[in-house]
Design a protein around this motif. Structure first.
Motif, PDB file in Angstrom:
ATOM      1  N   UNK B  44       0.874  -1.180   0.000  1.00 42.80           N
ATOM      2  CA  UNK B  44       0.000   0.000   0.000  1.00 42.80           C
ATOM      3  C   UNK B  44       0.907   1.224   0.000  1.00 42.80           C
ATOM      4  N   UNK B  45       0.397   2.303  -0.522  1.00 39.17           N
ATOM      5  CA  UNK B  45       1.194   3.527  -0.611  1.00 39.17           C
ATOM      6  C   UNK B  45       1.173   4.227   0.752  1.00 39.17           C
ATOM      7  N   UNK B  46       2.282   4.112   1.462  1.00 37.55           N
ATOM      8  CA  UNK B  46       2.363   4.778   2.763  1.00 37.55           C
ATOM      9  C   UNK B  46       3.059   6.121   2.559  1.00 37.55           C
ATOM     10  N   UNK B  47       2.430   7.215   2.964  1.00 34.53           N
ATOM     11  CA  UNK B  47       3.048   8.528   2.709  1.00 34.53           C
ATOM     12  C   UNK B  47       4.463   8.612   3.279  1.00 34.53           C
ATOM     13  N   UNK B  50       5.326   9.926   6.766  1.00 37.18           N
ATOM     14  CA  UNK B  50       4.967   9.118   7.940  1.00 37.18           C
ATOM     15  C   UNK B  50       6.219   8.628   8.658  1.00 37.18           C
ATOM     16  N   UNK B 104       7.463   3.142  -2.171  1.00 37.53           N
ATOM     17  CA  UNK B 104       6.072   3.410  -1.790  1.00 37.53           C
ATOM     18  C   UNK B 104       5.853   3.269  -0.288  1.00 37.53           C
TER      19      UNK B 104
END
Lengths: 345, 334
Positions: B44-47, B50, B104
């Motif tokens: 999943x695209x983790x900002x 973060x 990502x």
């Protein structure tokens, strides 16, 4: 206009009690007053995408979307407490095939660093909860769909959640329902607080912009704003004032033979070259060479980006003598000098 | 280093190298077992940002290609260059770093199957029996920043001791030389420090060691007999770039004799277009996005050629004037 979204009506009860909302004539899950639209979207990602899109189509003046609801905390040790109110930071999603959605969406105004995952199904066993837990510490059933639509529509979103239970086999639907009025009150208070915490508008500095007196096309205006910002970032406002007093700039403003649009272009050229001094030197040198060859009806065209030493030579021929003369002149082009110019010398 | 959550792949959870990492970060009682790190990492695209307060750690087994050929002009010319992957991502936050759009996810992955990575390095060394061959450890992570917990340096030290014609480069922006200080110097194990003027470190290299700490660390290693090198890359233009770099070169030569520096690489800031978009998203107010950059036809964002060459040639000339010899200097990615 704000759109306030909920999965279930019970979560919105306090909003109904406090505002005089009336049901929309066209869509029975929409309620509104003069300031806001409240939509009950139903449970699940598909329902939230479908119903959010429908509301937005019906009310194209929506400027911001808020989501309120309850969430389940994912497996222990959970950093969350029952009854805790959370402003969601980023939302992740799960697809119907129980794989993860790659895209995630971040809130425009979150005050926390807590994320949420929107599950494709109700989380009713520990295995399922454990599989979701590495992604985020809490789970809901609708937020990813709402955020997805907001992303498509380029609208900001914000989400407030109350932790109602621990997701998994201990999920207590009846107990959550019993506490619904309390959760709804918490969500309503969060809404009022968010309304009262409007960000202070940025102080706009009164910086002198000489092009206010020029004729500026839309594209020139965009470029000027961009270059001006670049200038302020790289140097400072004092240097900007000095730049405006530079003889080249003063000369543009006072020039009587220049058309207003030409003044803008000249100013753009000076500003561009000032921001990249090596480009300024290059323009000066290539311009001199172009002028020399132009006198012999030979056009030299250099890379407008100033990045490649390749250049084009073009000319018309009217006789063999003319051709030989031009070839002779072209053979005298200072190629090694030109290469040096592009190497920053 | 505080990680929000720690995930360990089931297959390596019992391995001594894994347990050693968990022990060093006091996490023997607070990790979560998962099947495979890539079930989550990058799935999943983790900002990217973060990483500031939601940074997770994965301990995993590196599979697939363990040693890869390095891109052209990666190191000193004339020898084959490879990199091996001991980790993904970095605890630092450099605004120009290409890692911000690469995986990502900003989460850290430490691979603990060093034995397999070592075997693959040896296999490559055997392919070049009588030739200098280079290995780099800092392609996807800082080589030293987490070295006291990741625990692989001792192993690679033993390995490269056996193969003097093979070279190992450890690239860093840290001053964390504790593990190296405890090891015998090896002529073929070179620690290279990325250096920028302090104004640039402050502006763009968040959480990294300050310039003076990097200089001190370099001096200390050199005094102990460890070979050191320098990367002046990426050089970022500023109105004072010439005086800033003149001062930096002066500080370097004041700290250490140029003869004791194996090599200096110089390179100017450049990005793929897609990465520049990530930078603009993550750091919209950064000076970096207001640089006099252009986008080329092959989707590179960089300075115009005259500025690139001006910077590279000027810094090269400063280094030569300060006592560096031509073979010590190489220009990166040009």
């Amino acid at each position: 206009m704000e759109l306030l979204t909920f999965a279930h009506r019970a979560e919105a009860q306090c909003f109904f009690d406090e505002f005089g909302l009336s049901q929309d004539k066209a869509q029975e899950n929409i309620f509104l007053d003069d300031h806001r639209i409240v939509a009950i979207l139903g449970e699940g990602i598909e329902a939230s995408i479908f119903n959010t899109t429908r509301v937005m189509q019906r009310f194209p003046n929506i400027q911001k979307v808020l989501n309120f609801g309850v969430v389940g905390a994912l497996p222990h040790p959970s950093p969350l407490n029952l009854g805790q109110l959370i402003s969601v930071n980023t939302v992740y999603g799960e697809s119907a095939a129980k794989d993860f959605q790659f895209k995630s969406f971040s809130s425009s105004h979150s005050t926390s660093s807590i994320d949420c995952i929107t599950a494709a199904h109700r989380v009713l066993n520990e295995d399922y909860a454990s599989r979701l837990a590495p992604i985020a510490p809490m789970v809901d059933r609708e937020l990813w769909g709402i955020a997805y639509v907001c992303h498509q529509m380029k609208l900001p979103w914000e989400s407030f959640k109350v932790v109602s239970d621990f997701a998994g086999k201990s999920t207590l639907c009846f107990e959550v329902q019993a506490h619904a009025p309390q959760f709804s009150k918490q969500l309503f208070d969060a809404y009022l607080t968010s309304k009262n915490s409007n960000p202070t508008p940025n102080k706009i500095s009164e910086i002198k912009k000489p092009w206010d007196n020029f004729y500026v096309t839309k594209s020139q205006g965009d470029k000027l704003e961009k270059l001006h910002l670049q200038f302020i970032k790289l140097f400072d406002e004092k240097k900007w004032t000095n730049f405006l007093e530079h003889p080249l700039v003063v000369d543009i403003s006072n020039h009587k033979n220049l058309h207003p649009k030409q003044k803008t272009q000249k100013f753009l050229d000076v500003l561009t070259t000032y921001l990249d001094p090596s480009m300024a030197r290059l323009i000066e040198k290539t311009h001199g060479l172009k002028q020399t060859y132009k006198k012999s009806d030979i056009d030299l065209k250099f890379d407008p980006q100033g990045d490649s030493e390749q250049f084009k030579v073009s000319f018309n021929v009217i006789s063999e003598q003319d051709l030989n003369r031009k070839i002779s002149q072209i053979s005298q082009l200072p190629i090694s000098d030109i290469q040096k110019w592009y190497e920053g010398e | 280093m505080a990680f929000e959550r720690i995930f360990v792949e089931k297959s390596i959870a019992e391995r001594p190298a894994t347990l050693a990492v968990l022990k060093k970060i006091n996490a023997l009682d607070r990790f979560e077992i998962i099947e495979k790190y890539d079930d989550y990492f990058g799935r999943v695209k983790k900002p990217y940002l973060h990483k500031r307060n939601q940074l997770n750690l994965y301990l995993a087994e590196k599979k697939g290609q363990l040693v890869k050929e390095a891109p052209d002009a990666y190191g000193l010319a004339g020898a084959p260059h490879f990199y091996f992957v001991h980790a993904y991502n970095c605890i630092y936050e450099c605004e120009y770093c290409y890692l911000q759009g690469y995986f990502n996810s900003p989460d850290i992955v430490l691979f603990t199957n060093h034995d397999e990575i070592s075997k693959e390095i040896i296999r490559h060394i055997h392919q070049y029996p009588n030739q200098e061959i280079w290995f780099h450890a800092g392609e996807f992570s800082d080589s030293l920043a987490l070295s006291q917990i990741s625990g692989e340096l001792e192993l690679y030290h033993q390995l490269f001791k056996k193969f003097p014609h093979a070279r190992l480069e450890l690239r860093t922006k840290s001053a964390n030389t504790k593990v190296l200080e405890s090891l015998d110097p090896l002529d073929n194990m070179i620690t290279s420090f990325s250096m920028s003027p302090q104004s640039s470190v402050k502006k763009y290299d968040h959480k990294t060691a300050a310039l003076k700490l990097r200089l001190k660390a370099m001096e200390k290693l050199s005094m102990l007999g460890h070979p050191v090198a320098i990367h002046l890359d990426p050089i970022i233009w500023s109105p004072n770039w010439e005086s800033d770099y003149q001062e930096l070169v002066h500080k370097i030569t004041e700290t250490i004799n140029p003869d004791n520096i194996r090599y200096v690489s110089i390179g100017v800031v450049r990005f793929p277009k897609k990465m520049f978009k990530d930078i603009k998203n993550n750091y919209p107010d950064s000076d970096l996005v207001h640089q006099p950059l252009i986008t080329t036809t092959n989707d590179l964002v960089r300075y115009r050629k005259p500025l690139r060459f001006k910077i590279l040639n000027t810094v090269e000339s400063m280094l030569k004037t300060a006592g560096f010899k031509a073979p010590q200097i190489y220009k990166c990615m040009e």
